[in-house]
Design an enzyme around this catalytic site. Sequence first.
Site, PDB file in Angstrom:
ATOM      1  N   SER A  73       0.729  -1.255   0.090  1.00 42.25           N
ATOM      2  CA  SER A  73       0.061   0.015  -0.087  1.00 42.25           C
ATOM      3  C   SER A  73       1.024   1.322  -0.059  1.00 42.25           C
ATOM      4  O   SER A  73       1.863   1.229  -1.023  1.00 42.25           O
ATOM      5  CB  SER A  73      -0.950  -0.074   1.188  1.00 42.25           C
ATOM      6  OG  SER A  73      -1.881   0.973   1.034  1.00 42.25           O
ATOM      7  N   ASP A  84      -8.696  -4.442  -6.081  1.00 41.01           N
ATOM      8  CA  ASP A  84      -8.277  -3.645  -5.144  1.00 41.01           C
ATOM      9  C   ASP A  84      -8.522  -1.886  -5.535  1.00 41.01           C
ATOM     10  O   ASP A  84      -7.657  -1.572  -6.253  1.00 41.01           O
ATOM     11  CB  ASP A  84      -6.674  -4.056  -4.916  1.00 41.01           C
ATOM     12  CG  ASP A  84      -6.167  -3.138  -3.317  1.00 41.01           C
ATOM     13  OD1 ASP A  84      -6.666  -2.029  -3.128  1.00 41.01           O
ATOM     14  OD2 ASP A  84      -5.270  -3.631  -3.094  1.00 41.01           O
ATOM     15  N   HIS A 100      -7.665  -5.804  -0.341  1.00 43.67           N
ATOM     16  CA  HIS A 100      -6.295  -5.041   0.044  1.00 43.67           C
ATOM     17  C   HIS A 100      -5.528  -5.605   0.927  1.00 43.67           C
ATOM     18  O   HIS A 100      -4.317  -5.178   1.390  1.00 43.67           O
ATOM     19  CB  HIS A 100      -6.672  -3.374   0.371  1.00 43.67           C
ATOM     20  CG  HIS A 100      -5.455  -2.626   0.372  1.00 43.67           C
ATOM     21  ND1 HIS A 100      -4.774  -2.410  -0.685  1.00 43.67           N
ATOM     22  CD2 HIS A 100      -5.137  -1.805   1.529  1.00 43.67           C
ATOM     23  CE1 HIS A 100      -3.686  -1.541  -0.272  1.00 43.67           C
ATOM     24  NE2 HIS A 100      -3.794  -1.321   0.589  1.00 43.67           N
TER      25      HIS A 100
END
Length: 462
Positions: A282, A345, A397
């Site tokens: 991320s 995602d 995610h």
Amino acid sequence: MASKIFMPTPNMKLVTFSVERRPQQVFGKVCNLPKKSTETSSSPSRSQQAPLISSAANSMAARPANYKLVAKITSSMLAHFWREVQGFHNWENLIEPLHPLLQQEIIRYGEFVTACYKAFDLQPTSKRYLNCKYGKKSLLREVGMDNSGYEVTKYIYATPDINIPIQNGDSCGRWIGYVAVSDDDSVRRLGRRDIVVTFRGTVTNPEWIANLMSSLTQARLDPHNPRPDVKVESGFLSLYTSDESDNKFGLGSCREQLLSEVSRLINKYKGETLSITLAGHSMGSSLAILLAYDISELGLNRSTDSSIVPVTVFSYGGPRVGNSGFKKRCEELGVKVLRIVNVNDPITKLPGVVFNENFRVLMGGRYEFPWSCSCYAHIGVELVLDFFNMQNPSCVHDLETYISLLRCPNNRVDDINNERDGLDFLSRARDLLSLSAQNFNMIPWRNAAGNMMMNLVQSQRT
């Protein structure tokens, strides 16, 4: 445009479908999807090791029951083919089908990133709240990676330049990851001395706000050549470069800490065969890409004899970081990026949901819009997964779901979620943000981010 290559699933009854019209029944598995694009980055032709690599890949696909045997064989191959796995040829012929040696390394570096989450202290009553729970010597052992063959050499802290109240003292620096180096025994197995830098994803309120600062700004990381055409997302750059200069005992910037430690390790092991591997999830993947660019732009990976230490990024669920000028410069510098993404995602679509690499050109790329320098662009090669769980949409995610499906592609997402032990890190982080929002008037920010994420997730499924 970044190359996109979809991951096949060995010995599985595959369902192929267009991305625009995905059937609902395949949410829980990694699926073989049609390629959106056959465009790949240019690379040198492969040498005679290609048949050996392809043979191992075919063996893996044909006899998945022998996974442990194949894994043992591929481990012994790593010392000879590590440059291929690190992207020297842009992972040509290693992703489709996914070669077991590359699969093994993607999982291994993903576990280094997972260690950041496992070691991050989310207990508000703890003295180490929002910092690492363990010392450098015990970190990998405490998270179950005592046999990793690496030694942690430094902890890294980030200081977002966001003016909001935060908890736990005057310092707003938060533990973001660590630097590790392979030990002598691992050098023989890996074929080189590997310097690893790993970054966790977004957790604290200042980090969430930094992620929402979706505007491009000039990177200007090289003082001798500012390169005004190279632009990056302002929030990520803030996390990377901000320090606590106003505090007498404050931390230096994340950038200063990293460049200092990487330079020290390169100098310490001068004369050895080295690699620099950066891995993040991320927001952490954005910091990894910024660091890779920074190291290469400053020439820290170049020795006096003109040899170059390869710099590779393994990005898990990462967003876009910069514009087309940033992408072009990274490619010129030889930065290799492998992006492991879930097609569902939403984080991987940000920033630049509209103004991105697909919007900047006209008529097959022959014409470029005047505003192309203000469009975000992904970097590198993509390995695309496809999973979704209606009962737990946040799994799209989740790093552990990424890694679990790479390790066992035939598993269903709901089975993986049921098998995971311990308290879910992202759920704890979400609860932390909810409590913090009540105290710091963060509810508008939190709701805005939450609504945006849910809308994007839903848009992927329709």
